[in-house]
Design an enzyme around this catalytic site. Sequence first.
Site, short mmCIF file in Angstrom:
data_model
loop_
_atom_site.label_atom_id
_atom_site.label_comp_id
_atom_site.label_asym_id
_atom_site.label_seq_id
_atom_site.Cartn_x
_atom_site.Cartn_y
_atom_site.Cartn_z
N HIS A 42 126.14 71.71 80.20
CA HIS A 42 127.30 70.94 79.73
C HIS A 42 127.01 70.42 78.33
O HIS A 42 125.89 69.99 78.03
CB HIS A 42 127.56 69.78 80.69
N CYS A 49 133.51 66.55 84.05
CA CYS A 49 132.75 67.51 83.23
C CYS A 49 131.94 68.51 84.06
O CYS A 49 131.48 69.52 83.53
CB CYS A 49 131.82 66.77 82.27
N ASN A 87 132.55 67.55 73.17
CA ASN A 87 132.51 67.58 74.63
C ASN A 87 133.91 67.89 75.15
O ASN A 87 134.82 67.08 75.04
CB ASN A 87 132.03 66.20 75.14
O1 UT7 Z 1 130.45 64.36 79.55
C1 UT7 Z 1 129.95 63.39 80.41
C2 UT7 Z 1 128.65 62.93 80.01
N1 UT7 Z 1 128.69 62.15 78.80
C3 UT7 Z 1 127.56 61.91 78.21
O2 UT7 Z 1 126.57 62.39 78.68
C4 UT7 Z 1 127.49 60.98 77.02
C5 UT7 Z 1 126.21 60.19 77.11
N2 UT7 Z 1 125.99 59.23 76.06
C6 UT7 Z 1 125.77 59.58 74.77
O3 UT7 Z 1 125.86 60.73 74.41
C7 UT7 Z 1 125.32 58.51 73.80
O4 UT7 Z 1 124.97 57.35 74.50
C8 UT7 Z 1 126.42 58.14 72.75
C9 UT7 Z 1 126.60 59.28 71.77
C10 UT7 Z 1 127.74 57.83 73.45
C11 UT7 Z 1 125.99 56.90 71.96
O5 UT7 Z 1 124.72 57.14 71.33
P1 UT7 Z 1 123.58 56.06 71.44
O6 UT7 Z 1 122.45 56.56 70.64
O7 UT7 Z 1 123.35 55.83 72.91
O8 UT7 Z 1 124.20 54.82 70.71
P2 UT7 Z 1 124.51 53.36 71.29
O9 UT7 Z 1 125.65 53.40 72.22
O10 UT7 Z 1 123.22 52.77 71.78
O11 UT7 Z 1 124.95 52.61 69.98
C12 UT7 Z 1 124.03 52.39 68.89
C13 UT7 Z 1 124.80 51.72 67.77
C14 UT7 Z 1 125.62 50.51 68.20
O12 UT7 Z 1 125.54 49.53 67.19
P3 UT7 Z 1 124.58 48.26 67.39
O13 UT7 Z 1 125.09 47.58 68.62
O14 UT7 Z 1 123.19 48.82 67.56
O15 UT7 Z 1 124.80 47.51 66.12
C15 UT7 Z 1 127.01 51.03 68.27
O16 UT7 Z 1 127.99 50.03 68.04
O17 UT7 Z 1 125.72 52.64 67.19
C16 UT7 Z 1 127.02 52.02 67.13
N3 UT7 Z 1 128.02 53.06 67.28
C17 UT7 Z 1 128.52 53.75 66.24
N4 UT7 Z 1 128.28 53.69 64.92
C18 UT7 Z 1 128.95 54.56 64.13
C19 UT7 Z 1 128.58 53.52 68.44
N5 UT7 Z 1 129.44 54.51 68.14
C20 UT7 Z 1 129.44 54.67 66.80
C21 UT7 Z 1 130.10 55.54 65.92
N6 UT7 Z 1 129.83 55.46 64.60
N7 UT7 Z 1 130.99 56.45 66.34
#
Ligand code: UT7
Length: 322
Positions: free
Chosen positions: A249, A113, A279
């Site tokens: 980005h 990226c 992204n």
């Molecule tokens: O391009 C390179 C750089 N990339 C990035 O910078 C991406 C960086 N990371 C992020 O943008 C975020 O961490 C994400 C968008 C990937 C995830 O967001 P988050 O707020 O960090 O969520 P999380 O991974 O902590 O997940 C929270 C909850 C989980 O459920 P539990 O374990 O709390 O019950 C996940 O299973 O959200 C759940 N979850 C979803 N729920 C509905 C994860 N993905 C989804 C989804 N829909 N698509």
Amino acid sequence: MTYSRIIGTGSYLPEKVLTNADLEKLVDTNEDWIYSRTGIRQRRIAADDEFTCDLAERAALNAIASAGILNNQIDLILVATTTADQVFPSTACLLQHRLGIAGPPAFDVQAVCAGFLFAMDVADKFIKTGSAKCALVVGAETFSRIIDWSDRRTCVLFGDGAGAVVLKADNEPGILSTHLHCDGKYKNLLCVPVGVSKNFNQIKAGTAFTTMQGREVFRWAVTAMSDIVDETLNANGMNRDDIDWLVPHQANIRIINAVGKRAGIPPEKVVVTIDRHGNTSAASVPLAFDEAVRDGRIQSGHHVLLEGFGGGFTWGSAMVKM
Ligand code: UT7
């Protein structure tokens, strides 16, 4: 002193729109979660018979047209991509042939990226040292091809597209500075753990997919992209008020907002396309840049800070005077 000036920008998005509602039919997710956690409403997906070089070509032709140059004036082509059409020749080589150019160097740059910033840096150095006079720099991806469409943690985030700039040698800046960084110890936090030399069977089986430890990548992205704003300003003896536009980005609106806040740059000076593009990896920065140039937000004389962050980790920035 010779500098590189941006004399043209272009971009291209595939026609197919994939909305959050469409994703609700594929995985256990919903519009609310996707939009509130990422800022994404939709992303574009390349057609089955559309490849990275096709997107790169459309973006390149738009950039060349806006620069008002002939294809044969280009004497360097760089394509930043993670999703090359072929193992070899490089996508840059394929693009060069499509553009009817033969002879000058053309090669791919792989920094995921952050790739477009790495390619800009290389092109800038070619121009500054007199090795090139007119460079085409493209960021192009069909990231949808390395996504597991049954994994809701990643499939809602990414999209396809391409952006490009034409850089020309000039006595006036231009690109004021570029800054690049990598730290390979984080290689497992965001990767496709498969390649030609390793686990090639997964490629043959069609299971070469992106994996990500989202929360940790998020934290790193905010820190690295905030710190590099300071590094870039310090290198130029500038302060945050000197920045007319930040083009970060586009990975997550919460990352973009956190970076803006930490760097002290107000939201109205930050270019955002994540809602419509998702992204697009190496294409995200040049896509956002082209949009803001074409709609007249970025104007001649403005100082624009471009920055990227990706797997590796890799991160980079460029301070540009338009
Ligand atoms: O391009 C390179 C750089 N990339 C990035 O910078 C991406 C960086 N990371 C992020 O943008 C975020 O961490 C994400 C968008 C990937 C995830 O967001 P988050 O707020 O960090 O969520 P999380 O991974 O902590 O997940 C929270 C909850 C989980 O459920 P539990 O374990 O709390 O019950 C996940 O299973 O959200 C759940 N979850 C979803 N729920 C509905 C994860 N993905 C989804 C989804 N829909 N698509």
